[in-house]
Design an enzyme around this catalytic site. Structure first.
Site, PDB file in Angstrom:
ATOM      1  N   LYS A  80      67.281  29.077 -59.816  1.00  0.00           N
ATOM      2  CA  LYS A  80      67.314  29.053 -61.272  1.00  0.00           C
ATOM      3  C   LYS A  80      68.327  28.006 -61.705  1.00  0.00           C
ATOM      4  O   LYS A  80      69.222  27.623 -60.936  1.00  0.00           O
ATOM      5  CB  LYS A  80      67.728  30.423 -61.822  1.00  0.00           C
ATOM      6  CG  LYS A  80      67.186  30.721 -63.207  1.00  0.00           C
ATOM      7  CD  LYS A  80      65.729  31.140 -63.180  1.00  0.00           C
ATOM      8  CE  LYS A  80      65.275  31.643 -64.541  1.00  0.00           C
ATOM      9  NZ  LYS A  80      63.897  32.154 -64.526  1.00  0.00           N
ATOM     10  N   GLY A 185      62.437  41.242 -78.755  1.00  0.00           N
ATOM     11  CA  GLY A 185      62.288  39.816 -78.494  1.00  0.00           C
ATOM     12  C   GLY A 185      60.845  39.383 -78.612  1.00  0.00           C
ATOM     13  O   GLY A 185      60.009  39.779 -77.801  1.00  0.00           O
ATOM     14  N   VAL A 186      60.537  38.579 -79.630  1.00  0.00           N
ATOM     15  CA  VAL A 186      59.162  38.111 -79.817  1.00  0.00           C
ATOM     16  C   VAL A 186      59.139  36.577 -79.812  1.00  0.00           C
ATOM     17  O   VAL A 186      58.609  35.927 -80.711  1.00  0.00           O
ATOM     18  CB  VAL A 186      58.516  38.678 -81.107  1.00  0.00           C
ATOM     19  CG1 VAL A 186      58.114  40.114 -80.894  1.00  0.00           C
ATOM     20  CG2 VAL A 186      59.440  38.547 -82.311  1.00  0.00           C
ATOM     21  N   GLY A 187      59.722  36.009 -78.738  1.00  0.00           N
ATOM     22  CA  GLY A 187      59.587  34.579 -78.481  1.00  0.00           C
ATOM     23  C   GLY A 187      58.221  34.324 -77.894  1.00  0.00           C
ATOM     24  O   GLY A 187      57.261  35.058 -78.180  1.00  0.00           O
ATOM     25  N   ASN A 188      58.096  33.324 -77.038  1.00  0.00           N
ATOM     26  CA  ASN A 188      56.781  32.977 -76.492  1.00  0.00           C
ATOM     27  C   ASN A 188      56.107  34.147 -75.796  1.00  0.00           C
ATOM     28  O   ASN A 188      54.957  34.485 -76.078  1.00  0.00           O
ATOM     29  CB  ASN A 188      56.919  31.807 -75.514  1.00  0.00           C
ATOM     30  CG  ASN A 188      57.174  30.491 -76.216  1.00  0.00           C
ATOM     31  OD1 ASN A 188      56.952  30.379 -77.419  1.00  0.00           O
ATOM     32  ND2 ASN A 188      57.632  29.502 -75.486  1.00  0.00           N
ATOM     33  N   VAL A 189      56.817  34.800 -74.863  1.00  0.00           N
ATOM     34  CA  VAL A 189      56.215  35.893 -74.100  1.00  0.00           C
ATOM     35  C   VAL A 189      56.009  37.119 -74.982  1.00  0.00           C
ATOM     36  O   VAL A 189      54.936  37.731 -74.980  1.00  0.00           O
ATOM     37  CB  VAL A 189      57.078  36.244 -72.877  1.00  0.00           C
ATOM     38  CG1 VAL A 189      56.493  37.459 -72.157  1.00  0.00           C
ATOM     39  CG2 VAL A 189      57.164  35.065 -71.922  1.00  0.00           C
TER      40      VAL A 189
END
Length: 349
Positions: A80, A185-189
């Site tokens: 990472k 969390g409602v980002g891309n994923v």
């Protein structure tokens, strides 16, 4: 700042501190284990409060990638990278190219992909100076539907089938109609996951530090907006963490009302013992690196020109893997994360 005696060091093979004065790059690349193959893992850009916080994060994330690739039976190790900086303010093409040169110097031991704070366009800039990058090729399915190299749709798909497996195991139901899910969390994923759940008939509660993203979910899917600190307290069936890690801890676990924790965030357990605490509370936990492996499956097989339908089939098999873990953990009276670790370690040791 400690390294070899750091509590998250866990026998990392290599940790590289990267600096480029001209672009302002300050980054860390961590390679945890390459027994199964080169270490593949995303590049996260985040305004860490300190260098020690960045090191802690990259060590945890790198180790998690080793386990994720092993449990998914991929020919990859775990690595990472993190860039210290605000992606909205500090990111420049020169900085991303400097990151690419840092990756190139490792000679293929580390393969970079996107992560929180980076995108396909950033990986394309990195790809100008190194071939050791993934998640940039356009992918098309048998019906001719195409998308860019962003792996988040596959991460979300794997998380969705993982939630289906968890609901089947704990709640004894196949349908998600009326299921109550709180998404942190409602980002891309998280966005893609919310759409899958909505289409399956689930009711959705959402929180995110980005208020615009939350409002978009409210407008598009009829989701219920929740304050960030209140997402743990919702009376739901499933709590789906899809943001930062270490959110399952001594403070938050007692507040959970859900019977299932199943989400796409990495390193959800603040400490190993929190997996046992969830089990003691009767909460079924889908180990994070198992349920969120769809993205690494996607970027792995991008490099091998694999049939897109084969990728989908392997992502969908995440549900079967979780069902096996749930059943064996129940039979052996062990936490699910402990059972998953054992399976992964057998594959990369």
């Amino acid at each position: 700042m400690k390294l070899f005696t750091h509590h998250e060091f866990d026998n990392h093979e290599q940790v590289v501190f990267c600096h480029d004065k001209a672009s302002g790059l300050k980054a860390i690349i961590a390679i945890h284990n390459t027994h199964r193959g080169p270490a593949l893992g995303g590049c996260r850009m985040y305004p860490y409060a300190s260098e020690a916080e960045a090191l802690n994060d990259v060590l945890r994330l790198s180790r998690g990638m080793t386990y994720k690739s092993a449990i998914a039976n991929l020919p990859l190790g775990g690595g990472k990278s993190v860039i210290i900086g605000d992606p909205r303010r500090d990111k420049t093409p020169a900085l991303m190219r400097a990151m690419g040169l840092a990756v190139e110097r490792l000679g293929g031991r580390y393969i970079v992909a996107e992560d929180s704070g980076t995108h396909v366009a950033d990986m394309q800039l990195i790809g100008e100076v190194t071939n050791h990058v993934s998640g940039i090729a356009e992918k098309c399915d048998a019906e001719g539907n195409c998308r860019n190299g962003d792996p988040s749709p596959m991460t979300a798909r794997g998380t969705f089938v993982g939630i289906q497996a968890a609901v089947r195991h704990r709640l004894g139901r196949d349908s998600l109609q009326g299921l109550r899910v709180a998404i942190q969390g409602v980002g891309n994923v998280g966005h893609h996951l919310a759409k899958h759940l909505h289409d399956a008939g689930a009711q959705i509660w959402v929180s995110d530090i980005n208020r615009e993203a939350v409002q978009h979910m409210v407008n598009e899917l009829g989701a219920v907006a929740v304050a960030n600190e209140e997402i743990y307290d919702q009376d739901v069936d499933v709590f789906a963490p899809c943001a930062m890690g270490a959110i399952l801890n001594d403070e938050t676990i007692p507040r959970l009302r859900a019977r299932i924790v199943a989400g796409a965030a990495n390193n959800q357990l603040a400490e190993k013992r929190h997996g046992s605490i969830l089990t003691e509370k009767g909460i079924l936990y889908a180990p994070d690196y198992v349920i969120n492996a769809g993205g690494v499956i996607d970027v792995c097989y991008e490099r091998n020109a694999t049939d897109p339908q084969q990728i989908v089939r392997q992502v969908d098999a995440i549900g079967e893997t979780l069902s096996e873990i749930f059943n064996r953990a129940e039979q052996q009276h062990r936490p699910t994360d402990e059972l998953a670790d054992q399976l992964a370690e057998e594959r990369f040791a």
